[in-house]
Design a protein around this motif. Structure first.
Motif, mmCIF file in Angstrom:
data_model
loop_
_atom_site.group_PDB
_atom_site.id
_atom_site.type_symbol
_atom_site.label_atom_id
_atom_site.label_comp_id
_atom_site.label_asym_id
_atom_site.label_seq_id
_atom_site.Cartn_x
_atom_site.Cartn_y
_atom_site.Cartn_z
ATOM 1 N N TRP A 29 0.864 -1.175 0.000
ATOM 2 C CA TRP A 29 0.000 0.000 0.000
ATOM 3 C C TRP A 29 0.902 1.226 0.000
ATOM 4 C CZ3 TRP A 29 1.234 -2.706 4.319
ATOM 5 C CH2 TRP A 29 1.561 -2.018 5.490
ATOM 6 N N ILE A 30 0.298 2.402 -0.155
ATOM 7 C CA ILE A 30 1.090 3.623 -0.268
ATOM 8 C C ILE A 30 0.653 4.645 0.775
ATOM 9 C CG2 ILE A 30 1.479 3.273 -2.744
ATOM 10 C CD1 ILE A 30 -0.670 5.394 -3.297
ATOM 11 N N ASP A 31 1.578 5.545 1.093
ATOM 12 C CA ASP A 31 1.231 6.777 1.799
ATOM 13 C C ASP A 31 1.426 7.879 0.772
ATOM 14 O OD1 ASP A 31 0.907 9.041 3.343
ATOM 15 O OD2 ASP A 31 1.886 8.178 5.099
ATOM 16 N N SER A 32 0.332 8.315 0.204
ATOM 17 C CA SER A 32 0.373 9.150 -0.995
ATOM 18 C C SER A 32 1.163 10.433 -0.808
ATOM 19 C CB SER A 32 -1.066 9.478 -1.436
ATOM 20 O OG SER A 32 -1.068 10.206 -2.631
ATOM 21 N N THR A 33 0.888 11.178 0.256
ATOM 22 C CA THR A 33 1.518 12.479 0.438
ATOM 23 C C THR A 33 2.771 12.430 1.296
ATOM 24 O OG1 THR A 33 -0.179 12.884 2.132
ATOM 25 C CG2 THR A 33 -0.525 13.868 -0.024
ATOM 26 N N CYS A 35 4.958 10.207 0.371
ATOM 27 C CA CYS A 35 5.869 9.706 -0.676
ATOM 28 C C CYS A 35 6.500 8.379 -0.281
ATOM 29 C CB CYS A 35 6.942 10.745 -1.000
ATOM 30 S SG CYS A 35 6.313 12.397 -1.322
ATOM 31 N N GLU A 36 5.658 7.434 0.176
ATOM 32 C CA GLU A 36 6.153 6.151 0.652
ATOM 33 C C GLU A 36 5.342 4.990 0.078
ATOM 34 O OE1 GLU A 36 7.515 7.706 5.115
ATOM 35 O OE2 GLU A 36 5.606 6.660 4.833
ATOM 36 N N ILE A 37 6.006 3.844 -0.070
ATOM 37 C CA ILE A 37 5.369 2.569 -0.371
ATOM 38 C C ILE A 37 5.607 1.650 0.823
ATOM 39 C CG2 ILE A 37 5.333 0.545 -1.886
ATOM 40 C CD1 ILE A 37 6.498 2.373 -4.091
ATOM 41 N N TRP A 38 4.550 0.973 1.265
ATOM 42 C CA TRP A 38 4.644 0.061 2.399
ATOM 43 C C TRP A 38 4.323 -1.360 1.949
ATOM 44 C CZ3 TRP A 38 4.933 1.522 7.845
ATOM 45 C CH2 TRP A 38 5.159 2.894 8.040
ATOM 46 N N SER A 39 4.812 -2.343 2.714
ATOM 47 C CA SER A 39 4.564 -3.737 2.382
ATOM 48 C C SER A 39 4.616 -4.573 3.654
ATOM 49 C CB SER A 39 5.610 -4.229 1.382
ATOM 50 O OG SER A 39 5.447 -5.600 1.097
ATOM 51 N N CYS A 40 3.835 -5.665 3.676
ATOM 52 C CA CYS A 40 3.856 -6.572 4.821
ATOM 53 C C CYS A 40 3.343 -7.943 4.417
ATOM 54 C CB CYS A 40 3.029 -6.024 5.983
ATOM 55 S SG CYS A 40 1.245 -6.000 5.702
ATOM 56 N N ASN A 41 3.503 -8.902 5.312
ATOM 57 C CA ASN A 41 2.921 -10.229 5.119
ATOM 58 C C ASN A 41 1.422 -10.195 5.371
ATOM 59 O OD1 ASN A 41 5.352 -11.532 4.492
ATOM 60 N ND2 ASN A 41 5.808 -11.956 6.654
ATOM 61 N N GLU A 42 0.789 -11.313 5.116
ATOM 62 C CA GLU A 42 -0.662 -11.441 5.267
ATOM 63 C C GLU A 42 -1.146 -11.014 6.646
ATOM 64 O OE1 GLU A 42 -4.015 -15.055 5.096
ATOM 65 O OE2 GLU A 42 -1.931 -15.415 4.497
ATOM 66 N N ASP A 43 -0.355 -11.337 7.689
ATOM 67 C CA ASP A 43 -0.778 -11.067 9.065
ATOM 68 C C ASP A 43 -0.258 -9.737 9.611
ATOM 69 O OD1 ASP A 43 1.905 -11.636 9.283
ATOM 70 O OD2 ASP A 43 1.685 -13.260 10.744
ATOM 71 N N GLY A 44 0.353 -8.923 8.747
ATOM 72 C CA GLY A 44 0.873 -7.628 9.184
ATOM 73 C C GLY A 44 2.306 -7.659 9.658
ATOM 74 N N THR A 49 9.290 -0.443 4.311
ATOM 75 C CA THR A 49 8.937 0.869 3.758
ATOM 76 C C THR A 49 9.940 1.256 2.684
ATOM 77 O OG1 THR A 49 8.134 1.501 5.959
ATOM 78 C CG2 THR A 49 8.335 3.251 4.331
ATOM 79 N N TYR A 50 9.419 1.783 1.578
ATOM 80 C CA TYR A 50 10.234 2.259 0.469
ATOM 81 C C TYR A 50 9.861 3.713 0.196
ATOM 82 C CZ TYR A 50 10.403 -2.821 -0.198
ATOM 83 O OH TYR A 50 10.538 -4.178 0.001
ATOM 84 N N ASP A 79 12.239 0.523 -8.966
ATOM 85 C CA ASP A 79 13.087 -0.596 -8.565
ATOM 86 C C ASP A 79 13.114 -0.638 -7.039
ATOM 87 O OD1 ASP A 79 15.502 -2.019 -7.673
ATOM 88 O OD2 ASP A 79 16.067 -2.053 -9.788
ATOM 89 N N PHE A 80 12.560 -1.697 -6.447
ATOM 90 C CA PHE A 80 12.503 -1.779 -4.992
ATOM 91 C C PHE A 80 13.890 -1.915 -4.373
ATOM 92 C CE2 PHE A 80 8.126 -3.124 -6.004
ATOM 93 C CZ PHE A 80 7.416 -2.300 -5.142
ATOM 94 N N GLY A 81 14.827 -2.503 -5.090
ATOM 95 C CA GLY A 81 16.168 -2.683 -4.560
ATOM 96 C C GLY A 81 16.930 -1.378 -4.417
#
Length: 300
Positions: A29-33, A35-44, A49-50, A79-81
């Motif tokens: 998911w993103i934090d639009s303002t 300027c971040e991209i977030w990610s997690c496993n199914e259970d949180g 953070t990118y 590129d996430f890396g």
């Protein structure tokens, strides 16, 4: 029994765009303002953070790896890396008051994203507009060409497709409407635009949406603390109160695609701070007895 959990207390300024990746079994998911991209496993768990260089309206994962982003300055690869962006195209060179907002990929691998005005404020009655003003809906094809699909938008939201790919849904938060279009999946073209949902409740407006495997549309009601399930004819099938007023978008995910994830925002509205517990967090709803559809990756 339906259960709602706060999975990640991330306090996003403007959380948006939950995206479940069936390939890697992760939620983005993103934090639009912020300027971040977030990610997690199914259970949180395993939260990552990118960072991106400017406002992010929406994103999709790519078949070739990484992501395609709808940033304030146009379509970009990510590129996430390295956390670096590579520009593709900017349709806003002659529209400085607009930026990208919500977007999704159709099941043929095309990325659709709409724009919003920087001055959009659903509670600011001094900003008066009419349908026909402003922004547009764009399509980014796998060959990286860009097409303008529709115009006259103020705050584009809720793009999604019916389970049979024959209908495209798209909305405008300013006018509290969601339209339905006939959709040609072979060409990525829309036609026969008509009103599908009109929610004129003064205390809320339409935001992000998804369609489940039964063909019902789920819509987040920002400012209203509700998620509504609509039948294919546009009638209300179910309504769910959630713990935060500013719920922003929804997406089915999890191993069996039976968890409804939703994002929220913690930013102040009209200068008034958000004080609710969990505001800006990522939530999950369990026990709905409904499954979603897998999200496609961008084919370019």
């Amino acid at each position: 029994m339906v259960e709602i959990k706060l999975l990640v207390d991330c306090k996003n300024h403007l959380g948006e765009g939950p995206l479940w990746d069936v390939r890697d079994q992760r939620l983005y998911w993103i934090d639009s303002t912020a300027c971040e991209i977030w990610s997690c496993n199914e259970d949180g768990s395993d939260v990552r953070t990118y960072y991106v260089p400017t406002y992010i309206g929406s994103m999709a994962l790519r078949e070739r790896g990484g992501a395609v982003l709808a940033l304030a300055d146009g379509f970009n690869f990510y590129d996430f890396g390295t956390q670096r962006v590579t520009a593709i195209a900017n349709p806003f060179t002659d529209k400085p008051g607009y930026r990208f907002n919500d977007g999704k990929v159709d099941r043929a691998g095309r990325f659709f994203a709409g724009s919003m005005g920087y001055d959009f404020d659903p509670l600011n009655v001094s900003i008066t507009r009419k349908p026909g003003d402003g922004g547009s809906l764009y399509r980014l094809d796998p060959d990286l060409s860009v097409a303008e699909i529709d115009t006259g938008l103020v705050c584009a939201n809720a793009p999604c497709w019916s389970a049979d790919d024959k209908t495209f849904y798209f909305g405008d938060s300013e006018h509290k409407l969601i339209w339905a279009y006939d959709y040609d999946i072979s060409a990525g073209e829309v036609s026969n635009k008509r009103l599908h949902i009109s929610d004129q409740n003064y205390a809320r407006t339409v935001d992000g949406a998804t369609v489940d495997s039964e063909g019902y549309l789920w819509n987040a009601k920002v400012l209203g603390g509700r998620i509504i399930r609509y039948a294919p004819d546009g009638s209300i099938d179910g309504e769910f109160e959630v713990p935060v007023r500013n719920v922003t978008s929804v997406m089915f995910g999890g191993r069996n695609l039976d968890v409804l994830y939703f994002t929220s925002m913690a930013k102040a509205v009209r200068g008034v701070p958000t004080t609710q517990d969990g505001a800006g967090g990522l939530f999950a709803i369990y026990g709905l007895g409904v499954r979603g559809l897998p999200e496609a990756r961008f084919a370019g």
